[in-house]
Design a protein around this motif. Structure first.
Motif, PDB file in Angstrom:
ATOM      1  N   UNK A 597       0.819  -1.210   0.000  1.00  0.00           N
ATOM      2  CA  UNK A 597       0.000   0.000   0.000  1.00  0.00           C
ATOM      3  C   UNK A 597       0.862   1.273   0.000  1.00  0.00           C
ATOM      4  N   UNK A 598       2.162   1.142   0.243  1.00  0.00           N
ATOM      5  CA  UNK A 598       3.049   2.301   0.276  1.00  0.00           C
ATOM      6  C   UNK A 598       3.543   2.709  -1.110  1.00  0.00           C
ATOM      7  N   UNK A 604       7.984   8.242  -5.721  1.00  0.00           N
ATOM      8  CA  UNK A 604       8.529   9.558  -6.061  1.00  0.00           C
ATOM      9  C   UNK A 604       9.993   9.710  -5.680  1.00  0.00           C
ATOM     10  N   UNK A 605      10.583   8.716  -4.991  1.00  0.00           N
ATOM     11  CA  UNK A 605      11.954   8.860  -4.502  1.00  0.00           C
ATOM     12  C   UNK A 605      12.831   7.722  -5.018  1.00  0.00           C
ATOM     13  N   UNK A 606      14.107   8.021  -5.206  1.00  0.00           N
ATOM     14  CA  UNK A 606      15.086   7.004  -5.579  1.00  0.00           C
ATOM     15  C   UNK A 606      15.677   6.323  -4.359  1.00  0.00           C
ATOM     16  N   UNK A 607      15.588   6.980  -3.217  1.00  0.00           N
ATOM     17  CA  UNK A 607      16.143   6.467  -1.970  1.00  0.00           C
ATOM     18  C   UNK A 607      15.040   6.495  -0.921  1.00  0.00           C
ATOM     19  N   UNK A 608      14.774   5.365  -0.289  1.00  0.00           N
ATOM     20  CA  UNK A 608      13.658   5.271   0.654  1.00  0.00           C
ATOM     21  C   UNK A 608      13.832   6.156   1.877  1.00  0.00           C
ATOM     22  N   UNK A 610      14.803   9.319   1.642  1.00  0.00           N
ATOM     23  CA  UNK A 610      14.446  10.680   1.234  1.00  0.00           C
ATOM     24  C   UNK A 610      12.964  10.909   1.527  1.00  0.00           C
ATOM     25  N   UNK A 611      12.528  12.159   1.687  1.00  0.00           N
ATOM     26  CA  UNK A 611      11.115  12.432   2.013  1.00  0.00           C
ATOM     27  C   UNK A 611      10.170  11.898   0.938  1.00  0.00           C
ATOM     28  N   UNK A 612       9.142  11.169   1.373  1.00  0.00           N
ATOM     29  CA  UNK A 612       8.167  10.575   0.458  1.00  0.00           C
ATOM     30  C   UNK A 612       7.106  11.587   0.059  1.00  0.00           C
ATOM     31  N   UNK A 613       6.409  11.259  -1.011  1.00  0.00           N
ATOM     32  CA  UNK A 613       5.267  12.073  -1.439  1.00  0.00           C
ATOM     33  C   UNK A 613       4.079  11.824  -0.517  1.00  0.00           C
ATOM     34  N   UNK A 614       3.347  12.878  -0.239  1.00  0.00           N
ATOM     35  CA  UNK A 614       2.105  12.730   0.516  1.00  0.00           C
ATOM     36  C   UNK A 614       1.076  11.990  -0.329  1.00  0.00           C
TER      37      UNK A 614
END
Length: 619
Positions: A597-598, A604-608, A610-614
């Motif tokens: 579900x994530x 939106x990120x190449x590195x987990x 890094x801040x994720x998209x809302x």
């Protein structure tokens, strides 16, 4: 400089061993790199020149900053089992037999090593050891007045780091029979006077008597990167954690303790347990079990023991890889260090060459450390007290947390850090579930590792035994107690220029004046942790360049020394299925394997880290 009070020269032989057998050319190259670094700074050079400089800096550190405390007098060392054929292909529970010629190396309950010479590791005598007061350092310089976020990373950085610390190091719970006593000023609101701090447990393998050498301390955990936080550091604990079927680990029911009927075994009763640690532990228990499922498909006749041992190898190596090529590049995201960390694993030729051609050179610079030859650089492997000191990064933890739905980003709960710790961690997990917890961490920021950003909750931390502690003051005291040099001397020992005055230590004039007042105008008294938090950081760094020097040395050493990450990183030991699993898995892969579900948030990120998209904007 702190001298041996008995006038001897301990550490001379260790220094000679640590210098190793580098060729004259390499020594010249390393010395030239050191000069360039001191004059210009690796971070101010173009990436190729910065990498070349860091290689030389690391060469110098390998030659000059590894010291063996195992040569000090020893008695009553922990027992090890007799050698057996299985030691060739399996990690032991306690870390013994990683080096087959020196089977005790790096095992649980062996000594911490050092990155500075022995004569620099004598703790200061009283009253200097308690000067300035660790409590006043905490109040004046560390107290968080306003949360300072590290905007380039997400809060999983904080939970991952503690997950790693639980694998690497522990000095034990401390001895309260003869505690440190910190006198308090009249205006200090602390409820008990004086403030009492347990002493670090003594090294029980040192004979009683005055041998003239500095004190040593025991690591309760295995020093190896072997995921002992999941598998335990002794066989009895490991057996308790296993399900006994299909090689799998027990999965906590409803996110609770694995030992509901035995409070002594409950990790919630150990200081430092919180929901972030619970999340990572649960995630990689699930990953271990997924590896077991894959192996059992490939090898249907394998026993529970065979499946467990191979899955452990694979899971531990995967964790090491994630830390090396994802977590570390996220928190030190300067272009040079990102390239350097990937090179530790894959070499400068890169992942694509590594993937299609494998190792094409014995040189670790070209083809990486992993899968190469083990090298202890003349000193038996151990994690060090200096390594522990620079990993004191509690400012990463926010005091206020928001938990949100992964489906629509709606607010589920606001909570303080106090509500996430101890047994409350189980309550938060049961209330929200891991999908929403990981989403909430992935879309939040940790704190910057800097002055005035220490979690308030941890300055008034009530341990599971009811004792109240200011962990900021304890951090400062512990570093002094364990004989790690103060900031300026630490920099000298790592071949860096010391700060000439408070204005050169920090680029913040307000901090410079606060430091001057706290340390009575004496720059040489500034504590290591305080200096690390105060100094300017390189571009993209969440922590200091001085701390980074220990990482330059020890991050690669943890790979270089480990047989299971060098010569035995092979299909014969891991299986080709296992090596493929490691190669094709990232932190994002792990998260999506267990919490699909994530997907919308992490795509939106190449590195987990890094801040994720809302959720509302990530579709």
């Amino acid at each position: 400089m702190r001298k041996d009070p008995h006038g001897s020269a301990p550490g001379k032989a260790a220094r000679q061993r640590a210098r190793g057998t580098a060729s004259p050319f390499l020594r010249l190259y390393n010395d030239l790199a050191l000069a360039v670094d001191r004059k210009v700074g690796w971070q101010n050079l173009p990436t190729p020149l910065g990498l070349a400089t860091l290689m030389g800096v690391r060469g110098n550190l390998r030659r000059k900053n590894l010291f063996d405390t195992g040569t000090y007098p020893t008695q009553g060392a922990p027992d090890i089992e007799p050698p057996a054929t299985r030691h060739l292909t399996e990690r032991t529970a306690d870390g013994s037999y990683n080096d087959l010629d020196q089977p005790r190396m790096g095992m649980a309950r062996s000594r911490f090593g050092r990155n500075v010479p022995a004569e620099q590791t004598y703790p200061e005598p009283l009253p200097q050891l308690l000067s300035p007061s660790p409590r006043e350092v905490s109040r004046a310089l560390l107290t968080r007045h306003e949360f300072v976020p590290a905007g380039s990373v997400n809060a999983l950085v904080a939970s991952w780091l503690q997950f790693m610390i639980r694998d690497w190091v522990s000095h034990g719970q401390g001895a309260i029979d003869n505690p440190w006593r910190i006198e308090l000023t009249p205006d200090d609101p602390w409820p008990d006077r004086p403030m009492v701090v347990p002493r670090t447990l003594p090294d029980t393998t040192r004979p009683a008597g005055g041998d003239g050498l500095p004190p040593t301390y025991i690591n309760e955990h295995s020093h190896w990167w072997d995921a002992s936080q999941l598998y335990g550091s002794d066989l009895a604990t490991q057996r308790q954690l296993r399900s006994g079927e299909n090689g799998k680990l027990k999965v906590p029911r409803n996110g609770g303790s694995l030992f509901p009927d035995d409070p002594q075994q409950d990790p919630a009763n150990v200081p430092g347990f919180w929901v972030g640690l619970l999340m990572m532990h649960h995630l990689f228990v699930l990953e271990h079990n997924a590896i077991c499922d894959r192996l059992s498909q490939e090898f249907p006749t394998w026993s529970d023991e065979q499946l467990f041992q191979r899955a452990r190898l694979i899971n531990a190596a995967l964790i090491a890889k994630i830390h090396t090529v994802e977590w570390t590049p996220a928190v030190i995201s300067h272009p040079t260090t990102v390239t350097a960390m990937h090179a530790n694993w894959y070499g400068l030729l890169g992942r694509r060459v590594h993937r299609f051609l494998g190792r094409i050179s014995r040189n670790e610079v070209l083809s990486g450390i992993v899968g190469g030859r083990p090298d202890h650089f003349g000193v038996p492997y151990a994690l060090t007290e200096e390594f522990v000191a620079v990993y004191r990064m509690h400012p990463l933890v926010p005091d206020q947390w928001s938990f949100r739905s992964a489906v629509d980003d709606s607010l589920l709960q606001e909570a303080t850090f106090a509500e996430l710790t101890g047994p409350h961690a189980y309550e938060i997990h049961g209330k929200h579930g891991l999908t929403d917890l990981f989403y909430s961490f992935g879309t939040s920021h940790p704190g910057l590792v800097t002055l005035h950003n220490y979690p308030k909750f941890l300055q008034e931390f009530e341990r599971p035994d009811g004792k109240l502690m200011d962990l900021a003051a304890v951090d400062v005291l512990r570093i002094r107690e364990l004989g790690v040099p103060r900031y300026n001397e630490f920099r000298r020992q790592l071949h860096l220029k010391p700060a000439e005055d408070f204005e050169t230590l920090t680029d913040n004039p307000v901090w410079a004046e606060e430091l001057r007042r706290t340390y009575g105008g004496d720059i040489e008294r500034v504590d290591l942790m305080v200096g690390l938090y105060a100094e300017p950081r390189p571009e993209g760094f969440a922590f200091s360049d001085t701390a980074f020097r220990i990482f330059v040395l020890m991050a690669s050493r943890r790979l270089n020394s480990d047989r299971f990450l060098t010569t035995d990183y092979t299909p014969q030991v891991y299986t080709q299925t296992g090596l493929d699993w490691i190669e094709n898995t990232t932190m994002t892969t792990v998260l999506l394997r267990h919490f699909p579900e994530l997907r919308g948030a992490v795509r939106s990120v190449d590195n987990a880290f890094a801040p994720w998209a809302r959720a509302t904007t990530g579709r």
